[in-house]
Design an enzyme around this catalytic site. Structure first.
Site, mmCIF file in Angstrom:
data_model
loop_
_atom_site.group_PDB
_atom_site.id
_atom_site.type_symbol
_atom_site.label_atom_id
_atom_site.label_comp_id
_atom_site.label_asym_id
_atom_site.label_seq_id
_atom_site.Cartn_x
_atom_site.Cartn_y
_atom_site.Cartn_z
ATOM 1 N N GLU A 196 0.802 -1.236 0.000
ATOM 2 C CA GLU A 196 0.000 0.000 0.000
ATOM 3 C C GLU A 196 0.833 1.284 0.000
ATOM 4 O O GLU A 196 0.613 2.186 0.810
ATOM 5 C CB GLU A 196 -0.972 -0.017 1.186
ATOM 6 C CG GLU A 196 -1.886 -1.239 1.146
ATOM 7 C CD GLU A 196 -2.826 -1.350 2.329
ATOM 8 O OE1 GLU A 196 -2.737 -0.530 3.253
ATOM 9 O OE2 GLU A 196 -3.671 -2.263 2.318
ATOM 10 N N GLU A 301 -5.874 -11.290 -0.503
ATOM 11 C CA GLU A 301 -6.847 -10.655 0.404
ATOM 12 C C GLU A 301 -8.238 -10.583 -0.214
ATOM 13 O O GLU A 301 -8.920 -9.562 -0.141
ATOM 14 C CB GLU A 301 -6.349 -9.272 0.823
ATOM 15 C CG GLU A 301 -4.934 -9.301 1.370
ATOM 16 C CD GLU A 301 -4.485 -8.014 2.016
ATOM 17 O OE1 GLU A 301 -5.341 -7.239 2.458
ATOM 18 O OE2 GLU A 301 -3.257 -7.783 2.085
HETATM 19 C C1 GLA Z 1 -5.051 -4.567 4.461
HETATM 20 C C2 GLA Z 1 -3.835 -5.330 4.919
HETATM 21 C C3 GLA Z 1 -4.189 -6.637 5.575
HETATM 22 C C4 GLA Z 1 -5.379 -6.518 6.492
HETATM 23 C C5 GLA Z 1 -6.525 -5.914 5.747
HETATM 24 C C6 GLA Z 1 -7.763 -5.780 6.593
HETATM 25 O O1 GLA Z 1 -5.512 -4.940 3.258
HETATM 26 O O2 GLA Z 1 -2.926 -5.593 3.886
HETATM 27 O O3 GLA Z 1 -3.102 -7.095 6.305
HETATM 28 O O4 GLA Z 1 -5.038 -5.750 7.607
HETATM 29 O O5 GLA Z 1 -6.141 -4.629 5.339
HETATM 30 O O6 GLA Z 1 -7.990 -6.815 7.444
#
Ligand code: GLA
Length: 418
Positions: A196, A301
């Protein structure tokens, strides 16, 4: 059809046995938190299903598993909490083992989990995580080395107080990567090296890492990771990568590093989706662009938020607290059949696209195992009942799972550039 019956018997019987012997809490007290960190308040009473509730019917256990069905295409994984890999929730551990062949860690490998204080490393959970992955034959993913969240303040502070200098922060990062990632070497096959780092418009996010290390820090961090982690695949990971600004920034980053001879192996496209965005065509055009640029991707994710956002319910009478919370939490007991079918169809659309672009996708990893512990029950609104994954709160398969399994037989196209 002996093999089919034996697979079905194996995984459902084991889960039923484990569930019967586990005294699971509501999950709220033990749950590892996502970002932003959400600490659920008093545990909400478990909703009971009224006899006349209009619930989607239970489905028959499918005759194949996710890992088996997608084996021709990509690895298929789940992010696990300590409860799943540490023994507190054996039914979840069995489900993971049966259904998936790739593993990610929800929290334990984050800086705040493994290196909470300057001289304190906590390897108990990370060792168990890696051992669990190895014992169950999973490909293991490491999440994460450089991120601006879930990183303790001390990392950016010098010993006598004040902000640390760049050289000293480089030393800390090198030590952290050596101690944490180096401890496992190639046993952790993929590392999210940076998470990010871009804003939605593609500009560099203003984080302590960037402020202290300077605007070229991504290149330098990947060069460092390459030197320290020669046997792991190095990943840049981010959310909303279907937005052109952010997506193009990630592609530019990879091209730039490649031109400079710095290794970056793949880009992780976080799949925190909802029913509105991304549009399927945005998912498709993003995968097309990465394929054309010959950049391997991981879908990381992955989950599907099926609840309305606060903006969606703005029409409701927000002065009426009860009406507002009912509008925000429309399925407090179960999913009605129409909603269940619409959600399953959406999953099918997504996986048809993933299979179409399978040549460029190395793995797909769900952010969690079942609806029971999904972070989306508590974010962005606390205490709701979300239905974001393919297994329900009792770890039983949902119709969304069947729909996803059907996509496994969709056609892969050759879409790589040239
Ligand atoms: C982001 C992070 C993850 C997690 C998600 C929410 O995407 O990369 O590690 O914390 O948020 O759970």
């Amino acid at each position: 059809m002996t093999p089919v019956v034996s697979v079905r018997f194996r995984w459902w019987a084991l889960i039923a046995m484990a569930t019967a012997t586990t005294n699971c809490s509501s999950g709220s007290a033990e749950r590892e938190e996502g970002i932003p960190v959400v600490v659920p308040t008093a545990a909400a009473p478990a909703p009971t299903t009224p006899a006349d509730a209009d619930c989607a019917p239970a489905i028959e256990a499918p005759s194949t598993t996710l890992a088996e069905a997608f084996a021709p295409h990509f690895k298929i994984g789940a992010a696990v909490s300590t409860a799943a890999f540490g023994g507190a929730d054996p039914s979840a551990a069995i489900l993971v083992q049966q259904q998936f062949n790739q593993l990610s860690a929800e929290n334990v490998l984050k800086w705040s989990g493994v290196h909470p204080q300057r001289d304190v490393y906590q390897f108990t959970d990370t060792d168990r995580y890696v051992e669990f992955g190895e014992q169950t034959g999973m490909q293991i993913h490491g999440h994460v080395l450089v991120w601006h969240q879930q990183v303790p303040d001390w990392v950016f502070e010098q010993d006598g107080g004040g902000t640390i200098e760049a050289d000293a922060l480089w030393q800390r990062l090198e030590e952290h990567i050596t101690m944490v990632a180096g401890r496992y070497g190639g046993r952790i096959k993929y590392w999210d090296v940076v998470n990010e780092a871009f804003n939605d418009d593609g500009s560099l996010r203003d984080t302590p890492w960037r402020r202290i290390l300077g605007d070229d820090y991504l290149a330098e961090v990947f060069a460092l990771a390459d030197r320290l982690l020669p046997d792991s695949r190095l990943v840049y990971n981010d959310y909303s990568m279907f937005l052109p600004g952010k997506r193009d920034a990630a592609i530019r980053l990879v091209k730039d590093l490649r031109e400079r001879g710095i290794r970056i192996d793949a880009v992780g496209l976080q799949g925190h989706y909802n029913l509105k965005r991304p549009y399927p065509e945005e998912v498709e055009s993003t995968l097309q662009l990465f394929a054309e640029a010959q950049i391997p991707v991981l879908i990381t994710e992955l989950d599907l938020d099926v609840l309305p956002s606060e903006r969606d319910v703005q029409g409701a009478d927000l002065d009426d607290t009860q009406a507002a919370s009912a509008a925000l939490n429309p399925y407090p007991v179960c999913l009605p059949p129409e909603a269940d079918a619409a959600i399953a169809a959406h999953w099918g659309l997504l996986f048809d696209i993933f299979v179409k672009y399978a040549d460029g996708i190395e793995s797909i990893t769900f952010w969690g195992v079942s609806d029971r512990y999904s972070w989306l029950n508590d974010w962005p609104v606390r205490g709701r009942r979300n239905y974001a994954l393919l297994f329900d709160r009792e770890l039983k398969p949902k119709s969304s799972l069947l729909q996803v399994l059907q996509s496994a037989s969709a056609t892969t196209e050759s879409v790589a550039g040239e």
